[in-house]
Design a protein around this motif. Sequence first.
Motif, PDB file in Angstrom:
ATOM      1  N   THR A  34       6.275  -4.831  -7.164  1.00 39.38           N
ATOM      2  CA  THR A  34       5.246  -3.822  -6.889  1.00 39.38           C
ATOM      3  C   THR A  34       4.277  -4.375  -5.849  1.00 39.38           C
ATOM      4  OG1 THR A  34       5.383  -2.933  -9.141  1.00 39.38           O
ATOM      5  CG2 THR A  34       3.425  -2.376  -7.856  1.00 39.38           C
ATOM      6  N   ILE A  35       3.989  -3.579  -4.840  1.00 41.06           N
ATOM      7  CA  ILE A  35       2.998  -3.933  -3.830  1.00 41.06           C
ATOM      8  C   ILE A  35       2.040  -2.762  -3.682  1.00 41.06           C
ATOM      9  CG2 ILE A  35       4.492  -3.119  -1.934  1.00 41.06           C
ATOM     10  CD1 ILE A  35       3.189  -5.344  -0.200  1.00 41.06           C
ATOM     11  N   ARG A  36       0.760  -3.093  -3.512  1.00 42.18           N
ATOM     12  CA  ARG A  36      -0.256  -2.047  -3.450  1.00 42.18           C
ATOM     13  C   ARG A  36      -1.317  -2.402  -2.416  1.00 42.18           C
ATOM     14  NH1 ARG A  36      -3.659   0.198  -8.685  1.00 42.18           N
ATOM     15  NH2 ARG A  36      -5.319   1.260  -7.556  1.00 42.18           N
ATOM     16  N   TYR A  37      -1.635  -1.449  -1.572  1.00 48.03           N
ATOM     17  CA  TYR A  37      -2.715  -1.583  -0.597  1.00 48.03           C
ATOM     18  C   TYR A  37      -3.714  -0.471  -0.855  1.00 48.03           C
ATOM     19  CZ  TYR A  37      -5.174  -1.668   3.869  1.00 48.03           C
ATOM     20  OH  TYR A  37      -6.136  -1.731   4.847  1.00 48.03           O
ATOM     21  N   LYS A  38      -4.891  -0.853  -1.362  1.00 50.11           N
ATOM     22  CA  LYS A  38      -5.897   0.120  -1.772  1.00 50.11           C
ATOM     23  C   LYS A  38      -5.276   1.114  -2.760  1.00 50.11           C
ATOM     24  CE  LYS A  38      -8.811  -0.416   2.303  1.00 50.11           C
ATOM     25  NZ  LYS A  38      -9.472   0.244   3.461  1.00 50.11           N
ATOM     26  N   LYS A  39      -5.150   2.394  -2.406  1.00 47.42           N
ATOM     27  CA  LYS A  39      -4.637   3.392  -3.348  1.00 47.42           C
ATOM     28  C   LYS A  39      -3.162   3.719  -3.152  1.00 47.42           C
ATOM     29  CE  LYS A  39      -9.122   5.663  -3.959  1.00 47.42           C
ATOM     30  NZ  LYS A  39      -9.855   6.957  -3.918  1.00 47.42           N
ATOM     31  N   LEU A  40      -2.534   3.092  -2.156  1.00 45.10           N
ATOM     32  CA  LEU A  40      -1.138   3.382  -1.839  1.00 45.10           C
ATOM     33  C   LEU A  40      -0.269   2.183  -2.207  1.00 45.10           C
ATOM     34  CD1 LEU A  40       0.918   5.313  -0.417  1.00 45.10           C
ATOM     35  CD2 LEU A  40       0.394   4.067   1.704  1.00 45.10           C
ATOM     36  N   GLY A  41       0.902   2.455  -2.795  1.00 48.35           N
ATOM     37  CA  GLY A  41       1.751   1.337  -3.186  1.00 48.35           C
ATOM     38  C   GLY A  41       3.215   1.700  -3.242  1.00 48.35           C
ATOM     39  N   LEU A  42       4.005   0.682  -3.471  1.00 48.03           N
ATOM     40  CA  LEU A  42       5.454   0.815  -3.612  1.00 48.03           C
ATOM     41  C   LEU A  42       5.894   0.001  -4.814  1.00 48.03           C
ATOM     42  CD1 LEU A  42       8.407   1.438  -2.505  1.00 48.03           C
ATOM     43  CD2 LEU A  42       8.224  -0.783  -1.358  1.00 48.03           C
TER      44      LEU A  42
END
Length: 309
Positions: free
Chosen positions: A187-195
């Motif tokens: 799991t990767i997340r940047y602010k409110k967006l992730g994968l």
Amino acid sequence: MKNLIAFLLFAISFLFISAPSKACDLCGCGAGSYYLGVMPQFQKNFVGLRYRSASFDSHLGGTGNYSSLFETQERFYTAEVWARFYPTPKLQLLAFLPYQWNFQDENNKTKSLSGMADASVIAQYEILNTTNDTISQTFEHNFFVGGGVKLPTGKSNFDEEDVLQVANPNFQLGTGSTDFLLTSQYTIRYKKLGLTADFSYKINTENSTDYRFGNRVSSNATLFYVKQIGRFGFMPTVGTYYENSQKDKRKEKTVFDTGGNLFNAVLGTQIYTGRFMFGVSYHTPLSQNLANQKIKANDRLMIQTAFLF
């Protein structure tokens, strides 16, 4: 932001480059299925319920040579208890205990089975986690690897000589074998967006009737966005699901109209409030080749709830 989008597209593409569905016999898919999907909030224990439905149409002719001979539909409905527990901060245990209802419609007649299906237990160890770093991170991510076992808790009494029962080992509530799982989650997340992405490889063994389902690869890749509105947290998701299986074997001989691959688009959402989570996801096939095109997978639905603690 451009670097983030490029990375997410690369991650989705990489996930499917080397992937080798359920083991499919002529009349459908069902026995021994399991599904990870998008997990509730990271680093929290939970216990909950899930409901899954899937159906398959089958016939003796391929896609380009349709035949109504022995045309059937199989429907699978599963209710399962699922849970995650952290005995240590870096080790998560996942458990799935399903109950299944199977229906086969053929020649205006319906055959059915119901009962406990095959349970699964998975242990995953966290080998990467930047979410707790004190230095601000452009990307926050975590990575788990592990494995597990699928137990023969579901009844499997398939006998190809018994014309009164469903002539398909996949229609049974279980596979009758103890099978092994290799899994990973990222799991990767940047602010409110992730994968979030998961990958699993299922190694099947032979059961007491000398039948062995083909080994299976499955993977998910899901983009998500987190939005807080008052007491509710919303997480809409869009992604893909892929599964591919080798052909089954009966007494070490290949069962030809088995195996195949399926590629689905997935839309869903999760809603959080306090300690409770509710989620729904919908699968629709984008491409498939099951049992030499003698089986057609239809849309799937999953509803899930969980209590976080």
